[in-house]
Design an enzyme around this catalytic site. Sequence first.
Site, PDB file in Angstrom:
ATOM      1  N   ASP A  55       0.828  -1.210   0.000  1.00  0.00           N
ATOM      2  CA  ASP A  55       0.000   0.000   0.000  1.00  0.00           C
ATOM      3  C   ASP A  55       0.859   1.256   0.000  1.00  0.00           C
ATOM      4  O   ASP A  55       0.521   2.259  -0.654  1.00  0.00           O
ATOM      5  CB  ASP A  55      -0.930   0.007   1.216  1.00  0.00           C
ATOM      6  CG  ASP A  55      -2.010  -1.061   1.115  1.00  0.00           C
ATOM      7  OD1 ASP A  55      -2.241  -1.559  -0.007  1.00  0.00           O
ATOM      8  OD2 ASP A  55      -2.601  -1.401   2.156  1.00  0.00           O
ATOM      9  N   LYS A 123      18.061   1.788 -36.441  1.00  0.00           N
ATOM     10  CA  LYS A 123      16.864   1.692 -37.293  1.00  0.00           C
ATOM     11  C   LYS A 123      16.129   0.440 -36.831  1.00  0.00           C
ATOM     12  O   LYS A 123      16.485  -0.675 -37.209  1.00  0.00           O
ATOM     13  CB  LYS A 123      17.243   1.589 -38.769  1.00  0.00           C
ATOM     14  CG  LYS A 123      16.038   1.601 -39.713  1.00  0.00           C
ATOM     15  CD  LYS A 123      16.495   1.602 -41.167  1.00  0.00           C
ATOM     16  CE  LYS A 123      15.308   1.671 -42.103  1.00  0.00           C
ATOM     17  NZ  LYS A 123      14.446   0.486 -42.010  1.00  0.00           N
ATOM     18  N   CYS A 404       0.741 -29.573 -59.538  1.00  0.00           N
ATOM     19  CA  CYS A 404       0.773 -28.935 -58.224  1.00  0.00           C
ATOM     20  C   CYS A 404       1.231 -29.941 -57.173  1.00  0.00           C
ATOM     21  O   CYS A 404       0.728 -31.072 -57.148  1.00  0.00           O
ATOM     22  CB  CYS A 404      -0.618 -28.403 -57.871  1.00  0.00           C
ATOM     23  SG  CYS A 404      -0.771 -27.786 -56.177  1.00  0.00           S
TER      24      CYS A 404
END
Length: 674
Positions: A55, A123, A404
Amino acid sequence: MAEQLDMFNVIPSGEEAAKDSPLVVEMKDLINKLNEASRAYYAQGEEIMTNKDYDALYDRLQELEKITGIVFSTSPTQNVGYEVQSELPKEAHPQRMLSLDKTKDREALRSFAGDHDCLLSWKLDGLTVVLTYRNGELFKAVTRGNGQVGEVITNNARVFDNIPLRIDFMGELVLRGEAVITYADFEKINQTITDDGAKYKNPRNLCSGSVRQLDPGITKKRHVKFFAFALVSAEGLEFRTRSEQFEWLSHRGFKVVEHRMVKEDTVVDAVQWFSDHIAENPVPSDGLVLTIDDIAYARSLGTTAKFPRDSIAFKWQDETAETTLREIEWSASRTGLINPIAVFDPVELEGTTVSRASVHNISVMRELGLGIGDRITVYKANMIIPQIAENLTRSGNLEIPGACPVCGEETTVVSENGVETLYCRDPRCPAKQIKGFAHFASRDAMNIEGLSEQTLEKLIDVGVVREPADIWHLMEHRDRIVAMDGFGDLSLKNLVNAAEKARNVSPAAFLYALGIPNFGRANAILIAKHCRNNWQAMRDLTRDELLTIDGIGEVMADAYTGFFKDEEKNRLVDDLLKEVRLDESYEEDGQLLTGLTFVITGSLVNYPNRDALVRDIEAQGGKTAGSVSAKTSYLINNDLLSNSGKNKKARELGIPVISEEDMIRWLRDGVRPE
């Protein structure tokens, strides 16, 4: 302006200018101590400080927040709500954000600096974000986007680890910076992912996805950090130099990109210093930026059509290694594009082992003259992305596949603007349906844990998953799967177990998983309720019957009936029904939560407000109350570790604290909480 700067004891050294003021340092230390104490108490059951001490620190933090006017997003004094969006809105930038001209020549930096003072900085390699503050509070955050239009990510920016939500400046402030994820946090996140194929490739990609999440709760868990690299405007204030701007921003609580003041005769040595410290830099970078410090002179230089003339980017010279090409893999993507991937003997580059590199397209493959067994040199572009630099032997013996690799259908070579690419011609190729597969496996649908898009792409690429039902037959292809890059027996076992766990599913979740166009999770729940969870009745609904259901319109009804009229779609559904077990048990509305009392506290994520959640609870027979008592069945709070009065009371009484997602799952699946 000079008087304001003197108040904060300006340190002229460029590398010192980014240091926090003593009060900000104390605040950050208090935040770390308080958050550590909370984690220890609520997550681990350990008390590392007394309530009195906690606290006292908390009160001191509140005092400092009042004194400085700065409040950080990670402060325990804050209870930031997470507003989930359906999509990120777009917004045009007031002026186009230009890219920087680039060089790899250190002497070019010396020439650029000339006789001017300049700032040399990292950068950073993340996502550029523009922040706007008004009346001392974060008002807006927008990504760079394409330089003209960006995405509004204000809710996500509010949960960045180190961003101030409030500052002690009441005028409008606009600044730019880089959102990044540190290497340490990147590794921690990847360690939580058991499937190697689903791990994130690099911090930049993880950051980009994290910053652009629709749910800020996910962004918060990724520990995104913000580093300011440019002050665009501060209403009513004028600065002489960039270094003064950096100093001013630092005292407002912003973390400024690490930088050094350089001149013509010191810039090369400074570049070497940064180069020597790459390994120690906690955040990813892909080079350096050299910027003229004098703002008035910098503005007088203007811009070219593409670049500002007051700054230049420096890219590191790439480290290369020689190796042998062993194979070209052809990887089909969701767009139908089939990319060539070079597989070569492993080499060390920039501290990591590399054995694969994209060749991009057929034109690049032919320009390099690639052939199996060729000696090639490879490098990491910007120290990150593996690339082929040169082919030393150029045998050129590779053939273009006529089929494919995923579906086996015929391929075609497409030439556009002089660039040749390979495509699969089959519109039903599984590789083109990756989004549908990922939706099917997602949490609100079949909830197959660990089956990410990255993993699905690999499984589809090698041909072991061609339709959703194949997910429950992975063990039949063990040898092919464990041989995949980043996979193994443990990864396969985890996937098989996750799929087995997902066999039991509610009709609403199963319907949502099918991915019918225009149908969301809520629509699936409405239909399941209308049909009392009877799957065949759900499947046989006519257009007219659908239109009688509140919330179902004509477009949705047409999409729904069209889906179940499609012969191929019905075949896929039938195959799935052989694998899953639908729980068609049903209880009338008003029964699921009968006898239970809920208290709602904190911010909501999925519901627009508390009244909407209350209506859903009451529709199922449940009750809601405003305070926690012995009669409370559940406390709903998305912040399960909150130290609020209601959470404390619930813990004292042994009342379970659940999240909004828990409630949504119960309502969706029709499961009464124990």
